[in-house]
Design a protein around this motif. Structure first.
Motif, short mmCIF file in Angstrom:
data_model
loop_
_atom_site.label_atom_id
_atom_site.label_comp_id
_atom_site.label_asym_id
_atom_site.label_seq_id
_atom_site.Cartn_x
_atom_site.Cartn_y
_atom_site.Cartn_z
N PRO A 258 61.21 71.46 105.26
CA PRO A 258 60.25 70.33 105.38
C PRO A 258 58.80 70.73 105.17
N ASP A 259 58.42 71.91 105.63
CA ASP A 259 57.02 72.32 105.52
C ASP A 259 56.64 72.73 104.10
N HIS A 260 57.65 72.91 103.26
CA HIS A 260 57.38 73.36 101.89
C HIS A 260 57.89 72.38 100.84
N ALA A 261 58.24 71.19 101.27
CA ALA A 261 58.68 70.17 100.32
C ALA A 261 57.51 69.77 99.43
N HIS A 262 57.81 69.39 98.20
CA HIS A 262 56.77 69.01 97.24
C HIS A 262 56.03 67.77 97.77
N ARG A 263 54.76 67.91 98.03
CA ARG A 263 54.01 66.85 98.72
C ARG A 263 53.96 65.56 97.92
N GLY A 264 53.64 65.70 96.63
CA GLY A 264 53.54 64.49 95.82
C GLY A 264 54.88 63.78 95.71
N GLY A 265 55.95 64.52 95.49
CA GLY A 265 57.27 63.91 95.40
C GLY A 265 57.69 63.27 96.70
N LEU A 266 57.40 63.93 97.83
CA LEU A 266 57.77 63.38 99.13
C LEU A 266 57.01 62.09 99.41
N ALA A 267 55.73 62.08 99.07
CA ALA A 267 54.93 60.87 99.27
C ALA A 267 55.44 59.73 98.41
N ALA A 268 55.83 60.03 97.18
CA ALA A 268 56.34 59.00 96.28
C ALA A 268 57.66 58.42 96.81
N LEU A 269 58.53 59.28 97.30
CA LEU A 269 59.82 58.80 97.81
C LEU A 269 59.64 57.91 99.03
N THR A 270 58.85 58.35 100.00
CA THR A 270 58.68 57.56 101.22
C THR A 270 57.93 56.25 100.93
N ALA A 271 56.98 56.30 100.01
CA ALA A 271 56.27 55.08 99.66
C ALA A 271 57.19 54.05 99.01
N ALA A 272 58.23 54.55 98.30
CA ALA A 272 59.17 53.65 97.64
C ALA A 272 60.25 53.13 98.59
N GLY A 273 60.24 53.65 99.84
CA GLY A 273 61.23 53.19 100.82
C GLY A 273 62.39 54.13 101.02
N GLY A 274 62.31 55.34 100.46
CA GLY A 274 63.36 56.32 100.69
C GLY A 274 63.29 56.88 102.11
N ARG A 275 64.43 57.32 102.62
CA ARG A 275 64.50 57.82 103.99
C ARG A 275 64.66 59.34 104.03
N ILE A 276 64.02 59.97 104.98
CA ILE A 276 64.23 61.38 105.28
C ILE A 276 65.21 61.44 106.44
N VAL A 277 66.34 62.12 106.24
CA VAL A 277 67.41 62.11 107.24
C VAL A 277 67.84 63.55 107.53
N ASP A 278 68.58 63.71 108.62
CA ASP A 278 69.12 65.02 108.98
C ASP A 278 70.47 65.29 108.33
N ARG A 279 71.15 64.20 107.94
CA ARG A 279 72.51 64.34 107.42
C ARG A 279 72.78 63.19 106.44
N LEU A 280 73.37 63.49 105.30
CA LEU A 280 73.66 62.45 104.32
C LEU A 280 74.89 61.65 104.73
N GLU A 281 74.94 60.42 104.25
CA GLU A 281 76.07 59.53 104.54
C GLU A 281 77.29 59.94 103.73
N ALA B 130 75.90 73.25 104.86
CA ALA B 130 76.24 72.18 105.80
C ALA B 130 75.88 70.81 105.24
N ALA B 131 74.76 70.74 104.51
CA ALA B 131 74.35 69.46 103.93
C ALA B 131 75.38 68.97 102.92
N PHE B 132 75.90 69.87 102.10
CA PHE B 132 76.90 69.46 101.12
C PHE B 132 78.27 69.23 101.77
N ALA B 133 78.57 69.96 102.83
CA ALA B 133 79.85 69.77 103.52
C ALA B 133 79.96 68.37 104.10
N ALA B 134 78.83 67.77 104.46
CA ALA B 134 78.84 66.42 105.03
C ALA B 134 79.22 65.36 104.02
N VAL B 135 79.14 65.69 102.73
CA VAL B 135 79.45 64.71 101.68
C VAL B 135 80.52 65.27 100.74
#
Length: 475
Positions: A88-111, A136-141
């Motif tokens: 989280p501390d090293h995620a691409h800032r511009g990309g993260l801002a664009a995703l959240t502004a568009a309504g994307g969610r940051i989650v702990d586990r994928l559906e 673990a992230a891929f194992a959840a899906v």
């Protein structure tokens, strides 16, 4: 020809774009490409884009930025987008801002009900297996199709080494040019989509012939040709124990070109029963002249077989050595030393280990090239990904069979017959090996129809596979 490039060359080409890289233009193009391919994959699998759900597994750096911007573009098309941030501390800032502004969610586990997962854990610099959090992230899906950004995580870009655990993608989106791993680890990459970034790169050291190039170079009879000018190939194969090897290799040679096939060996009657057009004799001394020879399939490894191998290699024409011939040659590599005409060796991994003294290394392309240089002969390493290297040449040819239907006893005998016929028609060994592998793979897929086959069915499918290959080519 399709070139597969090393990380160092790709990075240098990206740096050379100057403002296109630093100004974010390349990332915008990459993200747009990921979003486009992702939407197409949703439409193909789900019948729609709007209302579907996509999960992102995002690492640090530009690879993660590509996925985050792509997620924002998909969100704008009505796709629900969830993102797991591994750093989280090293995620691409511009990309993260664009995703959240568009309504994307940051989650702990994928559906687990996600329709598509985008793998953006690591990019070109990734090495080694997935770390625990990513695994673990891929194992959840598990079971959800994966779109990999650049490369499936856990696959090394230059060598194609597949680590455990790693991602197996249904489709991979890459940028500018293909990477070496896209061929060397093709089964893990799935379908490859290349997004043009306008990069300029030097010639690669790994390449694949296209179907059009194979068709354009295939020897076909012209108005002035006869059976001799089309190439006469000689086959020395089979034994009392393995007469079928002689039948399979001669069947393939007959189907590959319209020249002449000669046969010398103990399976003379079996060969003639299947192919009366073959000029078949029991003794090599009676076989007549040929423009190229194939020796080894089913031949045995006794003193008689060793003497036949020596006699064939003494002839000043191209020679293909396969199967038992390779086992004999591993014990007598000096038989190659006096040859001036081309030699093509076609080992599987076990035969390669006998010739080289050890199995192919992590980088199978480099191992193949090294053995070719050491022996002074062209080496074709068989497998789902076939690799062909000439001694002293910088470019290794590869072929992805796009399936494993040819993984059946006797299939190598068929490949030898095809490649031998191409050598007799004057094709140089590296091209002959790569083109033979391409036709071999197409015939296996055609014969299979989705079910297991034997080598006899593969050989029988060669004429139809070659006709289809030639029909697709427009001069």
């Amino acid at each position: 020809m399709i070139g597969y490039h090393r990380v160092e060359a790709i990075r240098a080409a990206e740096e050379a774009t100057g403002e296109l890289l630093t100004g974010g233009v390349l990332m915008a193009r990459a993200a747009s490409g990921v979003a486009r391919v992702g939407a197409a994959e949703l439409r193909r699998r789900c019948g729609a884009v709007y209302g579907r759900r996509v999960g992102l597994v995002v690492g640090a750096g530009n690879n993660g930025g590509d996925a985050l911007y792509a997620g924002a573009l998909l969100r704008a098309r009505g796709v629900a987008v969830d993102a797991v941030l591994l750093a989280p501390d090293h995620a691409h800032r511009g990309g993260l801002a664009a995703l959240t502004a568009a309504g994307g969610r940051i989650v702990d586990r994928l559906e687990p009900s996600s329709d598509l997962v985008i793998d953006a854990v690591v990019g070109l610099g990734g090495h080694g297996p997935l770390r625990p959090a990513a695994a673990a992230a891929f194992a959840a899906v598990t079971g959800v199709p994966v779109l990999a950004v650049d490369l499936p995580s856990g696959v090394d870009a230059d060598t194609g080494r597949v680590h455990e655990p790693s991602v197996r993608a249904a489709v991979t989106v890459t940028f500018g040019v293909p990477r070496r791993a896209h061929l060397l680890a093709a089964p893990h990459c799935g379908r490859l989509e290349v997004i043009d970034l306008g990069l300029t790169l030097p010639a690669p050291d790994l390449a694949a012939l296209t179907d059009a190039e194979v068709a354009a170079g295939w020897p076909l009879p012209g108005p002035d040709d006869d059976k001799y000018t089309q190439g006469v190939v000689g086959i020395v194969a089979g034994s009392a124990t393995y007469p079928g090897a002689a039948v399979l290799s001669t069947s393939a040679a007959v189907a590959a070109t319209s020249g002449m096939t000669r046969y010398a060996g103990t399976a003379r009657e079996e060969v003639l029963a299947r192919h009366p057009e073959v000029v078949a004799v029991s003794e090599l001394a009676d076989a007549g002249r040929a423009q190229a020879w194939v020796v080894g399939p089913g031949l045995g490894t006794d003193a008689v077989a060793a003497d036949l191998l020596r006699q064939v290699l003494d002839r000043d024409v191209p020679v293909l050595v396969d199967a038992d011939g390779l086992t004999l040659l591993a014990a007598q590599p000096e038989l190659l030393a006096a040859r001036s005409a081309p030699t093509l060796l076609t080992p599987h991994a076990g035969e390669f280990a006998r010739l080289a003294g050890s199995p192919p290394g992590t980088d199978r392309a480099a191992s193949t090239a090294a053995l070719a240089d050491r022996l002074g002969a062209t080496v074709l390493l068989k497998g789902r990904i076939t690799l062909v290297a000439d001694p002293g040449q910088s470019v290794v040819y590869g072929n992805d069979a796009q399936g494993s239907w040819a993984a059946t006893a006797g299939a190598g005998d068929v490949l030898s017959g095809i490649a031998g016929a191409l050598l007799a028609a004057g094709r140089e060994p590296r091209w002959a090996g790569a083109a033979a592998a391409r036709l071999h793979a197409r015939a296996a897929a055609l014969a299979s129809g989705g079910a297991p086959i034997g080598a006899g069915a593969l050989a029988a499918a060669l004429p139809a596979a070659l006709a289809a290959l030639l029909a697709e080519w427009t001069p």
